[in-house]
Design a protein around this motif. Structure first.
Motif, PDB file in Angstrom:
ATOM      1  N   GLY A 195       0.807  -1.208   0.000  1.00 32.71           N
ATOM      2  CA  GLY A 195       0.000   0.000   0.000  1.00 32.71           C
ATOM      3  C   GLY A 195       0.845   1.265   0.000  1.00 32.71           C
ATOM      4  O   GLY A 195       0.531   2.236  -0.693  1.00 32.71           O
ATOM      5  N   LEU A 196       1.937   1.264   0.774  1.00 29.84           N
ATOM      6  CA  LEU A 196       2.844   2.413   0.789  1.00 29.84           C
ATOM      7  C   LEU A 196       3.418   2.657  -0.599  1.00 29.84           C
ATOM      8  O   LEU A 196       3.455   3.797  -1.088  1.00 29.84           O
ATOM      9  CB  LEU A 196       3.956   2.180   1.809  1.00 29.84           C
ATOM     10  N   SER A 197       3.863   1.603  -1.258  1.00 29.44           N
ATOM     11  CA  SER A 197       4.469   1.760  -2.581  1.00 29.44           C
ATOM     12  C   SER A 197       3.442   2.210  -3.620  1.00 29.44           C
ATOM     13  O   SER A 197       3.759   2.997  -4.517  1.00 29.44           O
ATOM     14  CB  SER A 197       5.118   0.444  -3.027  1.00 29.44           C
ATOM     15  N   LEU A 198       2.193   1.739  -3.500  1.00 22.93           N
ATOM     16  CA  LEU A 198       1.147   2.130  -4.445  1.00 22.93           C
ATOM     17  C   LEU A 198       0.904   3.637  -4.404  1.00 22.93           C
ATOM     18  O   LEU A 198       0.881   4.309  -5.445  1.00 22.93           O
ATOM     19  CB  LEU A 198      -0.153   1.394  -4.126  1.00 22.93           C
ATOM     20  N   ASN A 199       0.731   4.182  -3.208  1.00 19.36           N
ATOM     21  CA  ASN A 199       0.464   5.614  -3.100  1.00 19.36           C
ATOM     22  C   ASN A 199       1.708   6.452  -3.343  1.00 19.36           C
ATOM     23  O   ASN A 199       1.608   7.578  -3.830  1.00 19.36           O
ATOM     24  CB  ASN A 199      -0.116   5.935  -1.723  1.00 19.36           C
ATOM     25  N   PHE A 200       2.863   5.922  -3.011  1.00 15.93           N
ATOM     26  CA  PHE A 200       4.107   6.630  -3.291  1.00 15.93           C
ATOM     27  C   PHE A 200       4.211   6.947  -4.785  1.00 15.93           C
ATOM     28  O   PHE A 200       4.446   8.097  -5.181  1.00 15.93           O
ATOM     29  CB  PHE A 200       5.304   5.784  -2.854  1.00 15.93           C
ATOM     30  N   GLY A 201       4.023   5.941  -5.605  1.00 17.04           N
ATOM     31  CA  GLY A 201       4.134   6.150  -7.043  1.00 17.04           C
ATOM     32  C   GLY A 201       2.951   6.895  -7.618  1.00 17.04           C
ATOM     33  O   GLY A 201       3.115   7.831  -8.400  1.00 17.04           O
ATOM     34  N   TYR A 202       1.726   6.510  -7.226  1.00 19.12           N
ATOM     35  CA  TYR A 202       0.524   7.064  -7.854  1.00 19.12           C
ATOM     36  C   TYR A 202       0.324   8.525  -7.477  1.00 19.12           C
ATOM     37  O   TYR A 202       0.139   9.382  -8.348  1.00 19.12           O
ATOM     38  CB  TYR A 202      -0.691   6.235  -7.441  1.00 19.12           C
TER      39      TYR A 202
ATOM     40  N   ALA B 210      -4.732  -0.447  -9.813  1.00 20.04           N
ATOM     41  CA  ALA B 210      -6.117  -0.868  -9.589  1.00 20.04           C
ATOM     42  C   ALA B 210      -6.230  -2.363  -9.304  1.00 20.04           C
ATOM     43  O   ALA B 210      -7.115  -2.788  -8.558  1.00 20.04           O
ATOM     44  CB  ALA B 210      -6.974  -0.503 -10.794  1.00 20.04           C
ATOM     45  N   LEU B 211      -5.358  -3.171  -9.880  1.00 23.22           N
ATOM     46  CA  LEU B 211      -5.380  -4.602  -9.596  1.00 23.22           C
ATOM     47  C   LEU B 211      -4.947  -4.900  -8.163  1.00 23.22           C
ATOM     48  O   LEU B 211      -5.460  -5.814  -7.514  1.00 23.22           O
ATOM     49  CB  LEU B 211      -4.466  -5.344 -10.567  1.00 23.22           C
ATOM     50  N   ALA B 212      -4.010  -4.109  -7.654  1.00 19.10           N
ATOM     51  CA  ALA B 212      -3.424  -4.415  -6.353  1.00 19.10           C
ATOM     52  C   ALA B 212      -4.261  -3.926  -5.178  1.00 19.10           C
ATOM     53  O   ALA B 212      -4.286  -4.561  -4.118  1.00 19.10           O
ATOM     54  CB  ALA B 212      -2.008  -3.820  -6.268  1.00 19.10           C
ATOM     55  N   VAL B 213      -4.964  -2.791  -5.326  1.00 20.65           N
ATOM     56  CA  VAL B 213      -5.645  -2.178  -4.174  1.00 20.65           C
ATOM     57  C   VAL B 213      -6.680  -3.093  -3.519  1.00 20.65           C
ATOM     58  O   VAL B 213      -6.652  -3.296  -2.300  1.00 20.65           O
ATOM     59  CB  VAL B 213      -6.264  -0.828  -4.564  1.00 20.65           C
ATOM     60  N   PRO B 214      -7.636  -3.672  -4.261  1.00 19.16           N
ATOM     61  CA  PRO B 214      -8.616  -4.523  -3.575  1.00 19.16           C
ATOM     62  C   PRO B 214      -7.994  -5.735  -2.893  1.00 19.16           C
ATOM     63  O   PRO B 214      -8.467  -6.174  -1.836  1.00 19.16           O
ATOM     64  CB  PRO B 214      -9.566  -4.956  -4.710  1.00 19.16           C
ATOM     65  N   SER B 215      -6.944  -6.278  -3.495  1.00 22.79           N
ATOM     66  CA  SER B 215      -6.344  -7.491  -2.931  1.00 22.79           C
ATOM     67  C   SER B 215      -5.661  -7.226  -1.599  1.00 22.79           C
ATOM     68  O   SER B 215      -5.703  -8.068  -0.697  1.00 22.79           O
ATOM     69  CB  SER B 215      -5.351  -8.104  -3.931  1.00 22.79           C
TER      70      SER B 215
ATOM     71  N   GLY C  24      -7.024   0.860   9.528  1.00 22.84           N
ATOM     72  CA  GLY C  24      -6.320   2.108   9.768  1.00 22.84           C
ATOM     73  C   GLY C  24      -4.831   1.969   9.540  1.00 22.84           C
ATOM     74  O   GLY C  24      -4.183   2.861   8.982  1.00 22.84           O
ATOM     75  N   VAL C  25      -4.248   0.848   9.968  1.00 23.75           N
ATOM     76  CA  VAL C  25      -2.823   0.588   9.734  1.00 23.75           C
ATOM     77  C   VAL C  25      -2.519   0.566   8.242  1.00 23.75           C
ATOM     78  O   VAL C  25      -1.564   1.189   7.764  1.00 23.75           O
ATOM     79  CB  VAL C  25      -2.412  -0.742  10.392  1.00 23.75           C
ATOM     80  N   LEU C  26      -3.342  -0.171   7.486  1.00 27.09           N
ATOM     81  CA  LEU C  26      -3.121  -0.284   6.048  1.00 27.09           C
ATOM     82  C   LEU C  26      -3.219   1.078   5.372  1.00 27.09           C
ATOM     83  O   LEU C  26      -2.361   1.450   4.561  1.00 27.09           O
ATOM     84  CB  LEU C  26      -4.138  -1.248   5.446  1.00 27.09           C
ATOM     85  N   ASN C  27      -4.244   1.820   5.693  1.00 32.10           N
ATOM     86  CA  ASN C  27      -4.433   3.105   5.033  1.00 32.10           C
ATOM     87  C   ASN C  27      -3.433   4.152   5.508  1.00 32.10           C
ATOM     88  O   ASN C  27      -3.089   5.068   4.755  1.00 32.10           O
ATOM     89  CB  ASN C  27      -5.872   3.581   5.232  1.00 32.10           C
ATOM     90  N   THR C  28      -2.957   4.037   6.751  1.00 32.94           N
ATOM     91  CA  THR C  28      -1.880   4.920   7.202  1.00 32.94           C
ATOM     92  C   THR C  28      -0.628   4.695   6.380  1.00 32.94           C
ATOM     93  O   THR C  28       0.035   5.652   5.947  1.00 32.94           O
ATOM     94  CB  THR C  28      -1.576   4.684   8.687  1.00 32.94           C
TER      95      THR C  28
END
Length: 473
Positions: free
Chosen positions: A276-283, A374-379, A398-402
């Motif tokens: 999750g950190l890497s997804l938002n870092f790039g996006y 988009a493929l990774a977020v729901p999983s 909360g941990v995941l979204n933080t």
């Protein structure tokens, strides 16, 4: 022939609609703000650092209060906290739209982030309560993420139209009718989770978390203007390190910690948080950098910028739904792997984009990034919900979204330092940012491959989670 899953009850469908509206509100704000950055800069006379704070003030507040928001949802019930978050976000949006200067706008963005923090963990907790069947839950999570992805997809185009025709304040004021509808729907129809009155709020942990994240954000944002050796930048890093260390010590000793360290005994939680950190870092970083690249280097209008982002954002909804189907059938590991590999390839391709590149040359890398994310977020959401005891779903989400929001803060800060309008060669800065995003994404991909030894069957793992003890035991 496999029987198609259907939603169990009408109340479940309405709960899904309510939580989806909340996520739509939050995600719409992310993309429309990026499209409006250049107009905000000109209208309010903002420099590059102020623009980064406009984006990061929201993300920082979001990240800082997500864990407490999860604990609040567990203590007082998800529906009450979810509705409160809607109200705070909606009122703050009005404040943003009426801002006449940087200080008021950034302050209102902080309040938006707090409202968003209250919404997200409680929305996942509501989904967990409304869909106890693991396969139905996977479908619901994919739709929840897919509707938010629709907002991400529509955001650049809607934002471009609003900014071109009505000015940048319209991107915030559009949140008001959505917020009013969401509040009414939540109060009138959404089911609630059982509150745990004994759950205490960890004020010491919350304070240290805010100090650590503010210090880190300050250092990253100001590094573009002062350099990494600047005294205040080094001081910000020192504050982040000290406060972060004290936070871990406090959490290890607290009876009701803000962040139960026992959550991290599950490999799926650790890998999902890093992913999750890497997804938002790039996006998030890419949205910020590419918006300035389009409007400052290529001299596109806000509407043209929105159209340029469309290949990345328009496919997100379809890919989210596909991810839910893949997760339900093959487990959550496969969508994570495929998604991160596609995103990394997209980032690497952006390293070859030039100011005079064709629309197709820009669109294809953005398309790969959009589908991959988009493929990774729901999983990753399904993985966390599957492995955590139901009474801890609020804190776990909360941990995941933080982790995701911290990634967004770092991405915007670091990418903003590389792609600044006053630089002569914005394309070179964009290339460096894209390569950095690719490296972080590949590191996440390695953690998925090595950290998740099984396919992540939601049925098998859900049974295993129910048989295991909760983190507080």
């Amino acid at each position: 022939m496999r029987k198609q899953l259907s939603f169990p009850t009408r109340s479940s469908r309405l709960a899904l609609l309510a939580t989806s509206l909340g996520f739509v509100l939050i995600c719409l704000d992310v993309t429309v703000v990026n499209v409006a950055l250049a107009r905000m800069r000109d209208s309010l006379n903002l420099d590059s650092t102020a623009l980064e704070w406009v984006v990061n003030a929201y993300t920082l507040a979001f990240a800082s209060f997500l864990l407490s928001a999860g604990a609040l949802a567990d203590r007082f019930g998800a529906r009450r906290i979810f509705a409160a978050g809607f109200a705070v976000f909606t009122c703050a949006s009005v404040g943003c739209g009426l801002s006449a200067g940087a200080a008021m706008l950034i302050a209102a963005r902080v309040l938006q982030g707090i409202g968003a923090a209250l919404c997200v963990p409680s929305s996942l907790a509501l989904l967990g309560a409304a869909f106890p069947d693991p396969q139905a839950r996977a479908k619901a999570v994919s739709i929840w993420a897919g509707t938010a992805a629709l907002a991400l997809g529509a955001g650049p185009l809607v934002g471009g139209v609003l900014v071109d025709r009505f000015g940048w304040p319209a991107i915030f004021l559009i949140n008001v009718p959505i917020g009013v509808a969401g509040i009414w729907l939540t109060v009138a129809h959404a089911p609630d989770t059982k509150g745990h009155a004994a759950r205490r709020i960890d004020l010491a942990g919350q304070t240290l978390a805010v100090i650590a994240l503010v210090g880190l954000t300050y250092a990253v944002v100001e590094s573009g203007r002062l350099g990494w050796t600047g005294m205040t930048v080094l001081a910000g890093l020192a504050v982040a390190i000290v406060a972060g260390g004290l936070f871990v010590m406090v959490e290890a000793r607290h009876a009701e910690p803000l962040l139960p360290l026992a959550l991290f005994r599950h490999a799926a939680v650790n890998v999902s948080a890093l992913t999750g950190l890497s997804l938002n870092f790039g996006y998030y970083g890419l949205m910020f950098a590419m918006s300035l690249f389009f409007q400052s280097a290529r001299h596109d209008t806000p509407l043209e910028t929105g159209l340029a982002f469309l290949p990345m954002t328009a496919v997100v909804t379809v890919a989210n739904v596909a991810s839910g189907s893949l997760t339900a059938r093959f487990g959550y590991r496969l969508p994570m792997v495929v998604g991160q590999a596609l995103a990394a390839l997209g980032y690497l391709s952006l390293a070859f984009v030039r100011v005079d590149s064709s629309a197709l040359a820009v669109a294809l890398p953005l398309l790969m990034v959009g589908v991959g994310v988009a493929l990774a977020v729901p999983s990753i959401n399904t993985a966390v919900l599957t492995h955590v005891d139901p009474s801890w779903m609020g804190i776990a989400s909360g941990v995941l979204n933080t982790a995701r929001q911290i990634g967004g803060v770092l991405g915007v800060g670091l990418f903003g330092a590389l792609v600044r309008p006053e630089f002569d060669d914005l394309a070179e800065g964009l290339h460096h940012a894209a390569i950095l995003a690719a490296l972080v994404t590949l590191a996440s991909l390695v953690s998925i491959v090595l950290g998740l030894r099984t396919s992540g069957s939601i049925v098998t793992d859900d049974r295993a989670r129910r048989l295991s003890s909760s983190p507080r035991e």
